[in-house]
Design an enzyme around this catalytic site. Structure first.
Site, PDB file in Angstrom:
ATOM      1  N   TRP A  46       0.852  -1.191   0.000  1.00 21.68           N
ATOM      2  CA  TRP A  46       0.000   0.000   0.000  1.00 21.68           C
ATOM      3  C   TRP A  46       0.885   1.236   0.000  1.00 21.68           C
ATOM      4  O   TRP A  46       2.074   1.179   0.303  1.00 21.68           O
ATOM      5  CB  TRP A  46      -0.887   0.004   1.242  1.00 21.68           C
ATOM      6  CG  TRP A  46      -0.099   0.146   2.517  1.00 21.68           C
ATOM      7  CD1 TRP A  46       0.572  -0.843   3.174  1.00 21.68           C
ATOM      8  CD2 TRP A  46       0.152   1.350   3.239  1.00 21.68           C
ATOM      9  NE1 TRP A  46       1.205  -0.324   4.272  1.00 21.68           N
ATOM     10  CE2 TRP A  46       0.958   1.020   4.335  1.00 21.68           C
ATOM     11  CE3 TRP A  46      -0.257   2.679   3.065  1.00 21.68           C
ATOM     12  CZ2 TRP A  46       1.391   1.970   5.252  1.00 21.68           C
ATOM     13  CZ3 TRP A  46       0.174   3.623   3.981  1.00 21.68           C
ATOM     14  CH2 TRP A  46       0.992   3.266   5.065  1.00 21.68           C
ATOM     15  N   LYS A  67      -3.209  -1.949  -8.964  1.00 16.09           N
ATOM     16  CA  LYS A  67      -3.078  -0.782  -8.083  1.00 16.09           C
ATOM     17  C   LYS A  67      -4.412  -0.051  -8.081  1.00 16.09           C
ATOM     18  O   LYS A  67      -4.849   0.450  -9.122  1.00 16.09           O
ATOM     19  CB  LYS A  67      -1.937   0.106  -8.605  1.00 16.09           C
ATOM     20  CG  LYS A  67      -1.705   1.354  -7.796  1.00 16.09           C
ATOM     21  CD  LYS A  67      -0.367   2.003  -8.155  1.00 16.09           C
ATOM     22  CE  LYS A  67      -0.221   3.368  -7.516  1.00 16.09           C
ATOM     23  NZ  LYS A  67       1.144   3.853  -7.476  1.00 16.09           N
ATOM     24  N   ASP A 169      10.703  10.284  -6.760  1.00 15.29           N
ATOM     25  CA  ASP A 169      10.407   9.662  -5.453  1.00 15.29           C
ATOM     26  C   ASP A 169      11.106   8.313  -5.328  1.00 15.29           C
ATOM     27  O   ASP A 169      10.513   7.313  -4.920  1.00 15.29           O
ATOM     28  CB  ASP A 169       8.898   9.496  -5.258  1.00 15.29           C
ATOM     29  CG  ASP A 169       8.550   9.157  -3.804  1.00 15.29           C
ATOM     30  OD1 ASP A 169       9.397   9.402  -2.911  1.00 15.29           O
ATOM     31  OD2 ASP A 169       7.445   8.653  -3.559  1.00 15.29           O
TER      32      ASP A 169
HETATM   33  P1  ATP Z   1       3.485   5.805  -1.966  1.00 14.25           P
HETATM   34  O1  ATP Z   1       2.687   6.300  -0.816  1.00 14.25           O
HETATM   35  O2  ATP Z   1       4.602   4.898  -1.551  1.00 14.25           O
HETATM   36  O3  ATP Z   1       3.980   6.874  -2.814  1.00 14.25           O
HETATM   37  P2  ATP Z   1       1.507   4.596  -3.945  1.00 14.25           P
HETATM   38  O4  ATP Z   1       0.144   4.631  -3.338  1.00 14.25           O
HETATM   39  O5  ATP Z   1       1.723   5.505  -5.096  1.00 14.25           O
HETATM   40  O6  ATP Z   1       2.609   4.779  -2.857  1.00 14.25           O
HETATM   41  P3  ATP Z   1       3.039   2.319  -4.953  1.00 14.25           P
HETATM   42  O7  ATP Z   1       4.298   2.832  -4.351  1.00 14.25           O
HETATM   43  O8  ATP Z   1       2.985   2.263  -6.439  1.00 14.25           O
HETATM   44  O9  ATP Z   1       1.764   3.075  -4.373  1.00 14.25           O
HETATM   45  O10 ATP Z   1       2.767   0.845  -4.390  1.00 14.25           O
HETATM   46  C1  ATP Z   1       2.672   0.590  -2.999  1.00 14.25           C
HETATM   47  C2  ATP Z   1       3.343  -0.720  -2.646  1.00 14.25           C
HETATM   48  O11 ATP Z   1       2.690  -1.811  -3.334  1.00 14.25           O
HETATM   49  C3  ATP Z   1       4.820  -0.847  -3.045  1.00 14.25           C
HETATM   50  O12 ATP Z   1       5.696  -0.301  -2.100  1.00 14.25           O
HETATM   51  C4  ATP Z   1       4.955  -2.383  -3.146  1.00 14.25           C
HETATM   52  O13 ATP Z   1       5.091  -2.956  -1.852  1.00 14.25           O
HETATM   53  C5  ATP Z   1       3.604  -2.817  -3.725  1.00 14.25           C
HETATM   54  N1  ATP Z   1       3.672  -2.884  -5.200  1.00 14.25           N
HETATM   55  C6  ATP Z   1       3.542  -1.860  -6.067  1.00 14.25           C
HETATM   56  N2  ATP Z   1       3.670  -2.269  -7.344  1.00 14.25           N
HETATM   57  C7  ATP Z   1       3.880  -3.604  -7.296  1.00 14.25           C
HETATM   58  C8  ATP Z   1       4.116  -4.629  -8.300  1.00 14.25           C
HETATM   59  N3  ATP Z   1       4.158  -4.319  -9.599  1.00 14.25           N
HETATM   60  N4  ATP Z   1       4.308  -5.897  -7.884  1.00 14.25           N
HETATM   61  C9  ATP Z   1       4.294  -6.199  -6.554  1.00 14.25           C
HETATM   62  N5  ATP Z   1       4.089  -5.290  -5.566  1.00 14.25           N
HETATM   63  C10 ATP Z   1       3.880  -4.009  -5.917  1.00 14.25           C
END
Ligand code: ATP
Ligand code: MG
Length: 424
Positions: A46, A67, A169
C-alpha cells in the site's frame, strides 16, 4: 508517490480511517475487477494513494499487480498522470527489457467509496526495503549491492535519457525485485491454484484450470521444498544467504514523476532521499534522482539510512537535514546554499546555517570504516562512487549512464568517462 511525506514504511499498514468516501476501496480476495477479468488474490502493499493487490488475469492466465487508487479527485488526477507516464515508458520499450515496471491495462472500478482508477502492472517481487529488513538491517554484501545498483541505474538511464522523465520519489519501497525473496511466496512459481471466487461463496475453479494448475503445483512443490528449507533452517542471528535471490529489480510508483522542465511541484521526494536543491528550492532535474540513488546505495550496503533528520529545539527538520549533509559531505558551496527560494530561511550570507552552528565533521569513508566496519580499501572505493552522486552542485553529478561506467561497478572507467576530478 510521496507528497512531501516521510517514508510510508514507518507504519505497518494503511489503517482503517482512509477506507471512506474519497479514500481506498475495500477489497476481499476473490473480488473481480475490469469487467470480471482480474480476480483479487491478496494484498501486496500500500501507499498513501493506493492499495496494491495480487490479481489473477483470467485472459492471459497470469498474475498481475492491481493498483487501486483512492477515489478523491486529487488521487484520480494523480493516477491519470501516472498512466500517461507509464504509457510513455511502455511505448519506448516494447520488449520490456529495461528495469522499469510495465503498465498492462487501466480502467475505472466503481465501489461504495466512489470511482477508483485502477492500474494493472506486471507483478514483481519484494521491495528493497523488505530485502534490507530480510537481511536484518546488517547491510548487503558489496557484490549484491553492486548488482542492485546496476539494475536501478539502467532503469534511471532509460527514464532520463530516452523518455525524459524524472522519477522524483526514488526510495527502497519504490524499487522492487523482479521475484519474491522467498520463492515459495511467488505465486507463479509456487504453482498453487489461483483463487477464482470469494472463499465464502465456496471457491470454484474451472475443472480444466484446476487440473492444469494441480499438475503445475506438484512439479513446483518438490523444487520449492528444498529452497524453502534453507530459509526456515537459518539460525536466528546468522547473516542470511541471498544466493538464491534474484537481485534484478525494477523501478515502480510513477505518481510523482514528471517530464524534465515540466515540474508538477517544488515539493518532491521522500524526506530521507531528498536532494539539497529540493530543500533549498533552487529547481531540480534528472540529477535529483541520482542523489536519491546514492542514499539507497548507502542504505543497501549498511542497512541504515544515510540521512534521517529530525526537528529539534530551535531548528527544523530541513535544517537538521542540511546539517547532516554538511557533517558528512563538507560545507555546501555558497553559490548552491544561497541560490534557492528558501536559502534565506536556512543560511546566513556566508552560507553557514543560521540556527545550527556546531557541526561534527566526519568523512563518508571514516563513517564506513568506523561505524560499519568496512575494510579501508572497500570504504575508499565505495565512498568515491557515492561522493560523485552526492555532489551538492546538481550539474556536477554524473548521469545514470556515466555511473554505470564507474570502476566501482566494474566499468572500465576509461578516460572518456572521467570527469575533471578523474573520478568518473
Ligand atoms: P506511496 O505512498 O509509496 O507513494 P503509492 O500509493 O503511489 O505509494 P506504490 O508505491 O505504487 O503506491 O505501491 C505501494 C506498494 O505496493 C509498493 O511499495 C509495493 O510494496 C507494492 N507494489 C507496487 N507495485 C507492485 C508490483 N508491480 N508488484 C508487486 N508489488 C507491488
Ligand atoms: Mg510507493
Amino acid at each position: 508517490m510521496s507528497c512531501w511525506s516521510s517514508s510510508s514504511s514507518e507504519s505497518e499498514d494503511e489503517g482503517r480511517d482512509a477506507y471512506r468516501k474519497g479514500g481506498y476501496h475495500a477489497v476481499r480476495p476473490g473480488d473481480r475487477f475490469g469487467a470480471g477479468r482480474y480476480v483479487a488474490q491478496r494484498k501486496l502493499g500500500w501507499g498513501h494513494f493506493s492499495t496494491v493487490w495480487l490479481a489473477y488475469d483470467l485472459r492471459s492466465n497470469r498474475y498481475v499487480a492491481l493498483k487501486i487508487q483512492k477515489s478523491a479527485a486529487e488521487f484520480a488526477e494523480s493516477a491519470r498522470h501516472e498512466i500517461k507516464i507509464l504509457s510513455a515508458i511502455a511505448e519506448g520499450d516494447p520488449s520490456s527489457s529495461r528495469s522499469v515496471v510495465r503498465l498492462l491495462d487501466s480502467f475505472i472500478h466503481s465501489g461504495p467509496n466512489d470511482r477508483h482508477i485502477c492500474l494493472v502492472v506486471e507483478h514483481l517481487g519484494d521491495s528493497l526495503l523488505r530485502l534490507i529488513k530480510f537481511n536484518r538491517y546488517t547491510g548487503l554484501r558489496l557484490p549484491a549491492v553492486k548488482h542492485i545498483c546496476k539494475s536501478i541505474l539502467s532503469g534511471l538511464d532509460y527514464l532520463h535519457r530516452q523518455i525524459g522523465i524524472i522519477h522524483a520519489d526514488l526510495k527502497p519501497e519504490n524499487v522492487l525485485l523482479v521475484a519474491a525473496i522467498n520463492p515459495a511466496k511467488d505465486p507463479a512459481r509456487s504453482g498453487a491454484p489461483p483463487l477464482l471466487e470469494r472463499p465464502e461463496g465456496g471457491a470454484v475453479f474451472s475443472t480444466a484450470v484446476q487440473r492444469r494448475l494441480r499438475r503445475k503445483a506438484k512439479r513446483a512443490v518438490a523444487k520449492i521444498a528444498q529452497r524453502r528449507a534453507s530459509f526456515i533452517a537459518l539460525p536466528a542471528e546468522r547473516e542470511r544467504s541471498l544466493d538464491d535471490v534474484d537481485l534484478d529489480c525494477k523501478i515502480v510508483d510513477f505518481g510523482n514523476a514528471c517530464w524534465a522542465g515540466r515540474p508538477l511541484s517544488d515539493h518532491i521526494q521522500t524526506r530521507q532521499y531528498r536532494a539539497p536543491e529540493v530543500i533549498i528550492g533552487s529547481g531540480y532535474s534528472f540529477s535529483a534522482d541520482l542523489w536519491s540513488f546514492g542514499c539507497i546505495a548507502f542504505e543497501l550496503a549498511t542497512g541504515e539510512m544515510l540521512f534521517s533528520p529530525k526537528d529539534g529545539q530551535g531548528f527544523t527538520e530541513d535544517e537538521d537535514h542540511l546539517a547532516q549533509m554538511m557533517e558528512l559531505l563538507g560545507k555546501i558551496p555558497k553559490k548552491v546554499a544561497l541560490g534557492g527560494a528558501r536559502s534565506k530561511d536556512y543560511f546566513d550570507r556566508h552560507g553557514d546555517l543560521k540556527r545550527i552552528r556546531r557541526l561534527k565533521q566526519w568523512s563518508l569513508e571514516e563513517l564506513l570504516v568506523e561505524k560499519y566496519s568496512f575494510e579501508e580499501q572497500a570504504a575508499g572505493e565505495f565512498s568515491n562512487f557515492l561522493r560523485a552522486v552526492l555532489e551538492y552542485e546538481p550539474e556536477e553529478r554524473p548521469s545514470a549512464g556515466r555511473c554505470l561506467q564507474h570502476a566501482w561497478l566494474g566499468g572500465d572507467g576509461t578516460a572518456a568517462d572521467r570527469g575533471e576530478d578523474g573520478q568518473l
